[in-house]
Design an enzyme around this catalytic site. Structure first.
Site, PDB file in Angstrom:
ATOM      1  N   ARG A  11      44.136  60.765  27.342  1.00 42.39           N
ATOM      2  CA  ARG A  11      44.863  59.983  27.829  1.00 42.39           C
ATOM      3  C   ARG A  11      44.129  58.605  28.524  1.00 42.39           C
ATOM      4  NH1 ARG A  11      49.378  62.175  30.371  1.00 42.39           N
ATOM      5  NH2 ARG A  11      48.978  61.255  32.295  1.00 42.39           N
ATOM      6  N   ARG A  62      49.339  73.360  37.464  1.00 41.66           N
ATOM      7  CA  ARG A  62      48.685  72.936  38.637  1.00 41.66           C
ATOM      8  C   ARG A  62      49.724  72.206  39.587  1.00 41.66           C
ATOM      9  NH1 ARG A  62      44.432  75.186  40.399  1.00 41.66           N
ATOM     10  NH2 ARG A  62      43.099  73.438  41.122  1.00 41.66           N
ATOM     11  N   ARG A  91      36.353  51.593  27.486  1.00 40.66           N
ATOM     12  CA  ARG A  91      36.221  50.108  26.810  1.00 40.66           C
ATOM     13  C   ARG A  91      35.003  49.715  27.108  1.00 40.66           C
ATOM     14  NH1 ARG A  91      40.992  49.263  30.385  1.00 40.66           N
ATOM     15  NH2 ARG A  91      42.948  50.065  29.142  1.00 40.66           N
ATOM     16  N   ASP A 132      54.577  61.553  30.078  1.00 42.87           N
ATOM     17  CA  ASP A 132      54.856  60.566  31.263  1.00 42.87           C
ATOM     18  C   ASP A 132      56.209  60.176  31.434  1.00 42.87           C
ATOM     19  OD1 ASP A 132      51.843  60.500  31.665  1.00 42.87           O
ATOM     20  OD2 ASP A 132      51.659  59.081  30.277  1.00 42.87           O
ATOM     21  N   ARG A 192      41.831  62.580  45.115  1.00 39.93           N
ATOM     22  CA  ARG A 192      41.897  61.099  45.075  1.00 39.93           C
ATOM     23  C   ARG A 192      42.580  60.931  46.601  1.00 39.93           C
ATOM     24  NH1 ARG A 192      46.615  59.870  40.797  1.00 39.93           N
ATOM     25  NH2 ARG A 192      48.081  61.470  41.162  1.00 39.93           N
ATOM     26  N   GLU A 237      44.899  63.800  48.164  1.00 44.03           N
ATOM     27  CA  GLU A 237      45.449  64.631  47.251  1.00 44.03           C
ATOM     28  C   GLU A 237      44.433  65.916  47.010  1.00 44.03           C
ATOM     29  OE1 GLU A 237      47.497  62.792  44.090  1.00 44.03           O
ATOM     30  OE2 GLU A 237      46.840  64.256  42.633  1.00 44.03           O
TER      31      GLU A 237
HETATM   32  N1  UDP Z   1      39.859  62.259  35.042  1.00 45.56           N
HETATM   33  C1  UDP Z   1      38.474  62.561  35.629  1.00 45.56           C
HETATM   34  N2  UDP Z   1      38.218  61.451  36.384  1.00 45.56           N
HETATM   35  C2  UDP Z   1      38.630  60.493  36.725  1.00 45.56           C
HETATM   36  C3  UDP Z   1      40.146  60.408  36.190  1.00 45.56           C
HETATM   37  C4  UDP Z   1      40.650  61.435  35.378  1.00 45.56           C
HETATM   38  O1  UDP Z   1      38.036  63.544  35.368  1.00 45.56           O
HETATM   39  O2  UDP Z   1      38.342  59.762  37.713  1.00 45.56           O
HETATM   40  C5  UDP Z   1      40.225  63.307  34.054  1.00 45.56           C
HETATM   41  C6  UDP Z   1      41.013  64.451  34.647  1.00 45.56           C
HETATM   42  O3  UDP Z   1      40.786  65.883  34.151  1.00 45.56           O
HETATM   43  C7  UDP Z   1      42.645  64.076  34.583  1.00 45.56           C
HETATM   44  C8  UDP Z   1      42.345  63.324  33.116  1.00 45.56           C
HETATM   45  O4  UDP Z   1      41.048  62.646  33.159  1.00 45.56           O
HETATM   46  O5  UDP Z   1      43.343  65.067  34.430  1.00 45.56           O
HETATM   47  C9  UDP Z   1      43.492  62.507  32.631  1.00 45.56           C
HETATM   48  O6  UDP Z   1      43.583  61.491  33.587  1.00 45.56           O
HETATM   49  P1  UDP Z   1      45.128  61.003  33.992  1.00 45.56           P
HETATM   50  O7  UDP Z   1      44.808  59.723  35.085  1.00 45.56           O
HETATM   51  O8  UDP Z   1      45.651  60.542  32.987  1.00 45.56           O
HETATM   52  O9  UDP Z   1      45.463  62.039  34.826  1.00 45.56           O
HETATM   53  P2  UDP Z   1      46.757  62.030  35.910  1.00 45.56           P
HETATM   54  O10 UDP Z   1      46.761  60.781  36.840  1.00 45.56           O
HETATM   55  O11 UDP Z   1      48.275  62.076  35.105  1.00 45.56           O
HETATM   56  O12 UDP Z   1      46.643  63.250  36.693  1.00 45.56           O
END
Ligand code: UDP
Length: 374
Positions: free
Chosen positions: A176, A253, A180, A354, A283, A304
């Site tokens: 996801r 979750r 870059r 999404d 976060r 969170e």
């Molecule tokens: N992830 C991580 N560190 C970060 C951001 C994301 O390990 O700083 C991992 C985490 O397992 C997450 C996945 O990457 O579920 C996909 O991130 P995304 O932002 O798409 O997750 P969402 O915001 O949908 O929870």
């Protein structure tokens, strides 16, 4: 007898369907929509905080992004969207980094001044190319980013968010996120991105605004012999709940939020991730930064926390572990014997979707139903 259609769930799936069916079916049907919560918009629900005036994403940050012009035009036809680019920061061991992984992150983390090619070569040397077909989140990370970036930014965060080892999770979860070798720190690769000026609930309320739609909130659907009265039922709730959990519960979750309020600007950014395993939250989101076109003196932010979903929690992220997929298969088999019922959306299909994907699929379901029933 007047024909009616039942839609279970007043999130994006149910709202798009209700809107399309009510406006496009020639022989008008009564569209009945039920949602067990007392508000529309499901987990996209937004509401102004009475104390600070800030628009709160009640179930966590939602940033709309898509590369599908049809979906973008569609949502914009209901309410105006403001331009918004999601730029996330990440904290690891007392340092702040750019997220998703980009040239700035790589230079910050390794203390370098690499150009794009040098960074790609450097990461290429760290990557474990002996993994030819990454099967898990961990293998995907180590294959493309190497162990040190993986351990810093993904291992702890993912363990906290998903409550299991990243070796148990599918590679698709990591896919996801972009990686870059330039300074583009946009969290998404999509062509269109924005946030509705008056929040997501405003769009969904508008979709439901039609004389043929009867919206009933606080009403839970339970399969019954009365179901035959509907020409069709569209179900967007949890698939295991629909079948009374007879083959077991699918794991999800869920997240909880610790609310804080202060003056001014708390963190200077909408979202900051905390990647260290020993920081209990994943976060912090500060919601006034999701509406940079508004001004507020006070600010609200949320820490969170992630945990396993119990019977009374709201499901967020489908875990899709191998045991879940076996249970899902049994429900999928049962679905085949049902007539006049369709399953759509994140919970009914048990997929990590999404908003834009949910809308795209609901439009397809509506098109197909309308073409067969007009
Ligand atoms: N992830 C991580 N560190 C970060 C951001 C994301 O390990 O700083 C991992 C985490 O397992 C997450 C996945 O990457 O579920 C996909 O991130 P995304 O932002 O798409 O997750 P969402 O915001 O949908 O929870």
């Amino acid at each position: 007898m007047e024909k009616s259609i039942l839609i279970v769930g007043a999130g994006f799936s149910g709202a798009v369907l209700a809107h399309e069916l009510s406006t496009r079916l020639h022989n008008k049907r009564k569209i009945v929509v039920w949602d067990e919560r007392n508000h529309v918009a499901g987990n996209c629900h937004t509401q102004r905080d009475p104390d600070t005036g800030v628009m709160i994403h009640e179930y966590g940050p939602h940033i709309f992004h898509t590369s599908n012009k049809k979906v973008w035009d569609y949502v914009n036809s209901f309410v105006p969207f403001e331009p918004f680019v999601n730029r996330v920061k990440a904290v690891f061991q007392g340092q702040i980094y750019s997220m998703p992984i980009n040239l700035h992150t790589i230079n910050q983390f390794f203390g370098k001044t690499f150009n794009p090619k040098e960074a790609a070569d450097w990461i290429g040397k760290q990557a474990d190319t002996s993994i030819t077909e990454p099967k898990s989140f961990e293998e995907q990370a180590i294959r493309f980013l190497g162990k040190s970036i993986y351990k810093a930014f993904f291992y702890g965060y993912t363990k906290k968010q998903w409550g299991c080892e990243p070796t148990e999770l599918p590679a698709s979860i990591l896919k996801r996120l972009p990686v870059r070798f330039n300074y583009n720190d946009n969290y998404y690769n999509d062509v269109y991105q924005g946030i509705p000026r008056d929040g997501y609930t405003a769009i969904i309320e508008k979709m439901f605004r039609h004389d043929n739609i009867k919206l009933e909130l606080g009403k839970k659907y339970i399969r019954s012999e009365e179901d035959y009265r509907y020409e069709h039922i569209f179900f967007s709730g949890p698939i295991d709940q629909f079948f009374g959990y007879k083959h077991g519960r699918l794991s999800y979750r869920t997240v909880t939020f610790e609310r804080h309020e202060t003056e001014g600007d708390f963190q200077g950014n909408p979202v900051i991730n905390y990647c260290d395993e020993d920081v209990p939250y994943t976060r912090i989101h500060e919601h006034k930064h999701f509406t940079p076109w508004e001004t507020h003196e006070k600010t609200v932010f949320f820490k969170e926390f992630s945990k396993e979903t119990t019977e009374t929690d709201i499901p967020y992220y489908p875990k899709r572990l191998s045991g879940d997929m076996e249970i899902l298969q049994k429900y999928e088999e049962e679905k085949k014997s049902l007539e006049n019922i369709s399953f759509l959306g994140r919970l009914a299909t048990y997929r990590y979707l999404d908003m834009h994907q949910v809308i795209e699929e609901a439009l397809e379901v509506a098109d197909s139903y309308i073409s067969q029933h007009n």
